[in-house]
Motif scaffolding. Sequence first.
Motif: not given
Lengths: 267, 395, 289
Positions: C180-204
């Motif tokens: 439950l805490p890990i789920y809540a923590g993961l949920e709070r990460i804004p998708s924009s951050l992950l997208e930005a990371s992808g845009d900057l060239g990092a793979r999953s």
Amino acid sequence: MNPDRVARIGLRVATAATLAFIYLPILIIVMYAFNADPLQRWPITGYTLDWIGRAWANEGVRSAFFASLKAAIGATTVALVLGSLIAFAVHRHRFFGREALSFIVILPIALPGIITGLALNIAFRTVGIDLGLLTVIVGHATFCVVVIFNNVIARLRRTSTTIQEASMDLGADTWQTFRYITLPTISTALLAGGLLAFALSFDEIIVTTFTAGSDIQTLPIWIFANYQRPNNLPLVNVAAVFVLILSIVPVYLAARLTGGAGTTGRG
Amino acid sequence: MRIRRMSALVAVIALVIGACSSTPGTTTKPKPSVPASLGAGEGELKLVAWTNYVVGGTGGETVEGAPDWVTPFEDATGCKVTVKVGGGSSEMVELMKTGEYDGVSASGDATLRLIAGGDVAAVNTDLIPNYKNVFAGLKNQSYNTVDGVSYGVPHGRGANLLMFRTDVVPETTDSWNVVFEGGDKYKGKVTAYDYEIYIADAAVYLMATKPDLKITNPYALDATQFKAAVDLLKAQRANITTYWSAAQAEIDAFTSGDMVVGTTWQYQANVLEAAKVPIKAVKPKEGTTGWSDTWMISSKAKHPNCMYKWMDYIISPVANATVTVWFGEAPVSNEACAEAEKQSPGHCDIFHATDETYFKDVWYWNTPSKECLDGRGPICTEFSEWTKAWTEIKG
Amino acid sequence: MIRGSLPRRLAASLYRHPRAQLSALLAVPLGWLVVAYLGSLALLLVSAFWRLDSFSGNVITEPTLQNFATLAESDVYRNIAIRTVVIAALVTLTDIILAFPIAYYMARVASPRVRGLLVVSILLPLWSGYLVKVYAWRLILNESGVLNWALDPLGLRGPGYGDPAVWLVMSYLWLPYMILPIYAGLERIPSSLLEASGDLGARSPRTFRKVVLPLVLPAVVAGSIFTFSLTLGDYITPTLVSGTQFIGNVVYSNISVNRPLAAAYALVPIVIMIVYLLVARRLGAFEEL
């Protein structure tokens, strides 16, 4: 194959496997609730519905169930009030010992149950309070407070105070502001926290052993006592299945109301 | 408090004198006060008891399929009974110290602790009509009588037996050797009772196999004797996966085959036999430990009259027959045996209730004290040392 | 001057006197927590410096270090403490590994409806009862139980009772408290951050290591507080599925017989947990509970 797709499939498999792991023992419990043999052997040779009737007629398990219910409701209510009070205090004011308070509040649940239980037992005996339902409620509330506190303060941190000030500017007094503005904001946090607190209290055994005395038997204590008696074993399993089924609806409702965001009230 | 400690100290000295001489020691200390007569029942009774000792009524234990012997008591005396089931002797001592309860069914390893701690009061057996019929072998025992003063009435008695699965262990087994030196054959499947008093069982074995240790009482062990017993148990540990403290745990384990040989109560043997699990339970030739629980009255009892009535009731023929037939132990008097025969023919024979020779080599649980129980003086190991040793044995 | 009913006047005065408001808010909870709970905790710990009069069974309240001497002179107490801490750490690690996939799936992959169902299905077992679940594991792990029955055709055997069983059962019991805490923590990460990371060239995998993990660490630590402390103090599970002793067992068996010794040994998990909590707070875990 697309690496993301592999990852997705992998996650699905892992999720299914974890769920299977979580529910295997539950399945065992359900199976043994209908086991015809009072001695618990594997594989199960015959099934019966007898135990359901016997459990229903058993006064001990009935009163234990209601005792647990009362204790959990009481503890959750107290924890809701106290947890919110502390959350508001820590959020709104700066005072000496503020940091320490958020640390202290977590101690009852972070320290081993046997220590919390023993400490509470000493506290009650020193003050001279008889052990019973009241001490169980107080004991459970002591470690449930932190759950509410964390949920509420997390929510408060994400809410701006300007809206409350606006409410007051418009003429509402403290109580009205609380009722119409603040409370709705934290309601889902309270609900999520309350649900977890209720579960923690309902299932708790170690602290309860030290705070219940002789007059009251909560369900976990009844289960522990009945493990010693052979013919009562299947009743234990029936009781467990009953509680499980009973809790499906409230848990589902609560999860829906908090937007499926689990215990943290986010979403 | 000082007076109690003084009298307890003198009581132990008197014990020593009493053990050495046949006539009761003459002391100048005053006898502990006991009530001279009983008043009316107070309407309530709070007990601490072993499981299956106080069954029935609204406040007794609820046990599936068990008879109800609490309701007749409540009807006759108007004392409403509530029971707190204790998981073990130490827990019961702890509960009695709170002063919340009127009485306790204490095993011998708890009785002297309770007496020494001032938690229980002496009993005037004249106020208990059924007491005169109790077998002589259960009266004036060192675990329930101090300086000629009685501290309670017996609930029943039983011997700890050696139980084994007949499909794994030879049927002719009659010696504790099979759980000690002979236990290597059953590695991981030997078991023992999970409580420090089990050290006495090792001592009983040593009494027969190592006579040069000169152990005369398995609860009176000086440093050398104690070490020998502890070493024996540490060796045994290698063959044990789990000890048992709840009877049900042993029943489960013998059923599933996790345990195949070890010490037990008659109760488990009965349940397993009834379920057709292939086991046998015997009293080995070296002798064994046993227990006879004593109903004692709290020194802070709020309902002493009800407690006296309970003590009389529980040793009355019909009630005692009912409880001992249900639990699986020997009744306390011939009258109770006669009643037990009606409920379960052959009961008294199975449990050797009237056979004092059977109980001759049964060493009832007692409380190890610094003052040796066999009279050698203050050179023996006492209970808290047994507790420490037990932690070390289990590892 | 505030006109109006008493509640209004009271409310107004509380608003104007923050200190009074503070005191009113805190009086009861603080009173109980600090005075009663901490006070009795302190009393318990002070009794670690008392000793038992073995004859009468009464506690003598003169300060002494005898209990600590007892704990130090025999290896067994150290071994038990080490065993407990090692298993607690193993359980925590196991639960983190088991919880992550399902938490990630729930937080970032599953549709809202599936997510809701998964949350419910994880919360539900919390209601089946701690003891009942341990008894079920006894049935699974025993000599002729479910596990051996399933492994038999493969020629294998389960671990049976013992330390591995404790590790297995505890990992099972506390898993929801980690998910439950890990789920809540993961949920709070804004998708924009992950997208930005992808845009900057990092793979999953890289995004996962460099962006997700650091952000979810406080939540992981928060979950670990539960798994670690619950394992550290438990005495019921070890009694039911093992013959070995854990810290909780020693404390429990000494409570009635030698309370000062029990208190002295109880200091071990208390100190461990306080240190653990201080570290966890540093890592931001308290916000993620």
